[in-house]
Design a protein around this motif. Sequence first.
Motif, PDB file in Angstrom:
ATOM      1  N   LYS A   1       0.832  -1.205   0.000  1.00 13.82           N
ATOM      2  CA  LYS A   1       0.000   0.000   0.000  1.00 13.82           C
ATOM      3  C   LYS A   1       0.869   1.258   0.000  1.00 13.82           C
TER       4      LYS A   1
ATOM      5  N   ASN B   1       5.612   2.503   6.056  1.00 10.70           N
ATOM      6  CA  ASN B   1       4.762   1.892   7.079  1.00 10.70           C
ATOM      7  C   ASN B   1       5.505   0.640   7.544  1.00 10.70           C
TER       8      ASN B   1
ATOM      9  N   TYR C   1       4.667  -1.947   8.947  1.00 10.97           N
ATOM     10  CA  TYR C   1       3.946  -3.174   8.590  1.00 10.97           C
ATOM     11  C   TYR C   1       4.297  -3.604   7.164  1.00 10.97           C
TER      12      TYR C   1
ATOM     13  N   ASP D   1      -2.867  -8.961   1.451  1.00 12.48           N
ATOM     14  CA  ASP D   1      -3.186  -7.983   2.496  1.00 12.48           C
ATOM     15  C   ASP D   1      -4.480  -7.212   2.221  1.00 12.48           C
TER      16      ASP D   1
ATOM     17  N   GLN E   1      -4.827 -12.421   5.078  1.00 13.61           N
ATOM     18  CA  GLN E   1      -4.089 -12.661   6.325  1.00 13.61           C
ATOM     19  C   GLN E   1      -4.828 -13.603   7.262  1.00 13.61           C
TER      20      GLN E   1
ATOM     21  N   ALA F   1      -8.122   3.127   8.158  1.00 13.03           N
ATOM     22  CA  ALA F   1      -7.027   3.557   7.278  1.00 13.03           C
ATOM     23  C   ALA F   1      -7.602   4.548   6.264  1.00 13.03           C
TER      24      ALA F   1
ATOM     25  N   ASN G   1      -9.280  -3.984   2.479  1.00  7.67           N
ATOM     26  CA  ASN G   1      -9.228  -4.851   3.667  1.00  7.67           C
ATOM     27  C   ASN G   1      -9.981  -4.219   4.842  1.00  7.67           C
ATOM     28  N   GLN G   2      -9.666  -2.978   5.176  1.00  5.41           N
ATOM     29  CA  GLN G   2     -10.355  -2.366   6.327  1.00  5.41           C
ATOM     30  C   GLN G   2     -11.871  -2.285   6.084  1.00  5.41           C
TER      31      GLN G   2
ATOM     32  N   TRP H   1     -13.420  -5.613   6.791  1.00  9.66           N
ATOM     33  CA  TRP H   1     -13.463  -5.928   8.234  1.00  9.66           C
ATOM     34  C   TRP H   1     -14.535  -5.095   8.930  1.00  9.66           C
TER      35      TRP H   1
ATOM     36  N   ASP I   1      -3.924   5.967   7.037  1.00 12.36           N
ATOM     37  CA  ASP I   1      -2.630   5.312   7.306  1.00 12.36           C
ATOM     38  C   ASP I   1      -1.487   6.315   7.293  1.00 12.36           C
TER      39      ASP I   1
ATOM     40  N   PRO J   1      -8.506  -0.718  13.065  1.00 13.32           N
ATOM     41  CA  PRO J   1      -8.081  -1.929  12.368  1.00 13.32           C
ATOM     42  C   PRO J   1      -6.927  -1.670  11.408  1.00 13.32           C
ATOM     43  N   THR J   2      -6.000  -0.855  11.819  1.00  6.20           N
ATOM     44  CA  THR J   2      -4.821  -0.535  11.017  1.00  6.20           C
ATOM     45  C   THR J   2      -3.639  -0.311  11.953  1.00  6.20           C
ATOM     46  N   THR J   3      -2.490  -0.837  11.586  1.00  7.68           N
ATOM     47  CA  THR J   3      -1.315  -0.718  12.456  1.00  7.68           C
ATOM     48  C   THR J   3      -0.891   0.731  12.640  1.00  7.68           C
TER      49      THR J   3
ATOM     50  N   LEU K   1      -5.775  -3.591  15.337  1.00  5.81           N
ATOM     51  CA  LEU K   1      -4.729  -4.409  14.720  1.00  5.81           C
ATOM     52  C   LEU K   1      -3.419  -3.643  14.747  1.00  5.81           C
TER      53      LEU K   1
ATOM     54  N   LEU L   1      -3.095  -9.238  15.541  1.00  2.49           N
ATOM     55  CA  LEU L   1      -2.454  -9.197  14.221  1.00  2.49           C
ATOM     56  C   LEU L   1      -2.025 -10.619  13.854  1.00  2.49           C
ATOM     57  N   TRP L   2      -1.529 -10.734  12.666  1.00  2.32           N
ATOM     58  CA  TRP L   2      -0.905 -11.953  12.153  1.00  2.32           C
ATOM     59  C   TRP L   2       0.550 -11.583  11.958  1.00  2.32           C
TER      60      TRP L   2
END
Length: 365
Positions: free
Chosen positions: A70, A74, A76, A151, A165, A194, A200-201, A204, A230, A255-257, A281, A301-302
Amino acid sequence: MSLRSTRPGSVRRLAPVAVGLVLAVGISACGGTTRDSSAGDTSGSTGAAAATANPDAPIREGLKIAFLPKQLNNPYSDIEAGGGQTAVTELKGDYKLVGPNDASASSQVSYINTLIQQQQDVIGIAANDPNAVCPSLNQARDAGIKVVAFDSDAAKQCRDVFVNQATTQGIGETLVKMTHDLTGGQGDIAILSATPNATNQNAWIAVVQEELKKPENAGMKLVATVYGNDDDQKSFQEAQGLLQTYPNLKAIVSPTTVGIAATARYVSSSSYKGKVAVTGLGTPNQMREFVKDGTVSQFALWNPADIGYLAGYAGAALASGQITGKQGETFTAGKLGKYTIGADGEIVLGPPTVFNAQNIDQFNF
Ligand code: RAM
């Protein structure tokens, strides 16, 4: 639903509650189709659709495998790409990492076009927008390049497979379960996400909204969803704004690092510390100080490195003809073991891990 036969070695055991949650659920979008059945697609042709998988085909050496996360700045993404590099090195391929500095919808298009010109064999992409990248990705596929979304998915008709993930349903349920634990299931909650376009977000969050309709979650009220893009500073400001606007807020779910780290940083130095829960996350290394100082007691997280690693192996398997992206095909992803492609070309890494003060020091990523 797609299944792994081997548990990723570097993802430790989940807290029991989360194991049950995640293993008990399936993939949210089990349509039973693959990209080959995307009739009516107007975003480009896909010449690879007629190929037949040969599970015994050897992995070609020297494959050019490019990763386009992305955004590059970052932590991640760096970990993800690092896993991809490990895979490509093991496979004796040629690894490349490119990407924008921001996660905006169209920021990846010019990179895809360059990768086509460079005649890469595989593009691995974490899509900032499912559709904005579609025309370019299909141009890549028409040029014989295999496209692995990882991702954050691209629209199904413009990629060969998606390395997810964990199941979308499982991640959404884990977010709600953690929020319920932290709030006692009562009070106003807000989501700090994000970008507004992130595949993804958004997937979720859709599960979170469904989960909140269940009777056991009826005491929690989602009062706002905001977007930090993000970007650390914007996320920090959005967290501050939420707390000022909603004085009764009991939890911020991010839900974002990037978002959870910025939110925790704001809350840790504010009067809200200990009063407003922060969850979502995050990476253990970014969140450790906020777990130690009591701002955060649970997040999930994974292992991002495993996503990149699995994406690298999936790309090589595609480019070598071992798989075509159809449901039921299998391939082996090095140390992670054997994977089976599920509905809609989805390959699920495995369940996420829930981190807390008891286990966080067992993880270093
Ligand atoms: C951020 C990105 C990424 C997401 C993680 C949880 O780093 O948005 O796509 O998977 O958070």
